[in-house]
Write an enzyme that holds these catalytic residues in place. Structure first.
Site, short mmCIF file in Angstrom:
data_model
loop_
_atom_site.label_atom_id
_atom_site.label_comp_id
_atom_site.label_asym_id
_atom_site.label_seq_id
_atom_site.Cartn_x
_atom_site.Cartn_y
_atom_site.Cartn_z
N GLY A 259 74.46 37.30 23.59
CA GLY A 259 75.80 37.02 23.11
C GLY A 259 76.03 35.54 22.91
N ASP B 258 80.16 34.80 30.68
CA ASP B 258 80.38 35.62 31.88
C ASP B 258 80.28 34.85 33.19
OD1 ASP B 258 80.64 37.75 30.16
OD2 ASP B 258 78.58 38.45 30.42
N SER C 11 68.42 37.10 28.19
CA SER C 11 67.61 36.10 27.50
C SER C 11 66.63 35.43 28.46
CB SER C 11 68.51 35.03 26.87
OG SER C 11 69.44 35.62 26.01
#
Length: 325
Positions: free
Chosen positions: A13, A130, A107
């Site tokens: 993201g 986050d 990732s």
């Protein structure tokens, strides 16, 4: 083997501040005599060989931009040994000796696997709104997302008060309730419902019985997007069945939280982390994420960064409760 060329990619993201990090990595690397190559669309671009040369001017005028100029994508192929082998072959053919990976836990998990399989020096930067990576006080994009949430809640407050409604505002955060909890403190919300606490108490019933029912004609509750919390829509359904006397509405902020120009705090954090990533590679570091602890840059092993072992200070829940009375 001496590192001559460093590749940069953004994965997962997007998060505000990723461009500031790309800029810092590129210019610090060039300043230190390295060649730089940008990998488009994350690990997918490594597999499909979307690799371009980066110069200092390649990152001009991007520090203020949200998103990522390198684009980002999920990659099913990279999840397979065959896909990773192809990615490594493309990387070596492009002359890339080391990687800087900017992204979240998925990732960095991919980076850890890739580094172990092919002995590639990789340094990670925590790019996720986050704030759910271990070993760092904050992640790139978290502050901007928090400000976006506060701005939205400030606007919703006018409607909630005018109509005497209970608003559930769903925010991102995956397994972590930082956006929900700190968003609630910053916006003066009546409650935050977070996954870290869902197993120990019925947070909705607690809100209704101890707070809203007693003294509030309107309320805003921030809800972390998570199966444990039931999400804002799930909580609205519970209100409908269990507490029908309340008029509950839902606002899901969704991808709004990922967009926008990064705050000064995120630009500074991303810039410092990007510069430190090049320092780390120059020192021979590998398989580490750059974190910030007590305002100092630190090296965090990938294994620790993605462990999700950090415990949120639930005392802050009491602050929300006390200040909203």
């Amino acid at each position: 083997m001496a590192i001559k060329c460093i590749g940069i990619l953004t994965s997962g993201g997007d998060a505000p501040g990723m461009n500031a990090a790309i800029r810092a990595v590129t210019r610090t690397a060039i300043y230190n005599g390295y060649q730089v190559k940008g990998i488009m669309r994350g690990y997918h671009g490594l597999v499909t060989n979307e690799i371009v040369e980066f110069k200092s001017q390649s990152v001009s005028n991007i520090i203020q931009q949200g998103g990522t100029i390198l684009k980002t994508a999920r990659s099913k192929e990279f999840r397979t040994p065959e896909g990773r082998k192809l990615a490594y072959e493309n990387m070596k053919a492009a002359g890339i000796d080391a990687l800087v990976v900017i992204g979240g836990d998925g990732s960095l998990s991919g980076a850890q696997i890739f580094a172990n399989e092919f002995d590639v020096p990789i340094v990670g930067l925590p790019g996720t709104i986050d704030n759910d990576l271990d070993g760092t006080d904050e992640t790139i994009g978290y502050d901007t997302a928090l400000n976006t949430i506060v701005d939205a809640v400030d606007k919703l407050r006018d409607t909630a008060t005018s109509h005497e409604r209970l608003f559930f505002v769903e925010v991102m955060g995956n397994t972590a309730g930082y956006l929900s909890l700190n968003g609630a403190i910053a916006s003066g919300a009546e409650a935050a419902i977070i996954p870290e606490r869902e197993t120990e108490v019925d947070q909705l019933a607690e809100l209704i019985h101890n707070g809203f029912r007693k003294s509030k004609s309107s309320a805003i509750v921030l809800v972390a997007e998570n199966k444990k919390t039931g999400g804002a829509l799930g909580l609205k359904e519970r209100i409908k069945k269990e507490f029908p006397e309340f008029d509950a509405r839902v606002t899901i902020l969704g991808h709004l939280q990922r967009g926008g120009s990064p705050t000064a705090k995120d630009r500074i954090l991303a810039s410092k982390m990007g510069a430190t990533a090049i320092e780390a590679l120059s020192e021979g570091q590998r398989n580490v994420m750059i974190g910030i602890k007590n305002n100092e840059m630190v090296y965090v092993p990938f294994k620790k960064a993605i462990a999700h072992s950090s415990q949120m200070d639930l005392k802050d829940m009491d602050i929300v409760k006390i200040l909203s009375m």
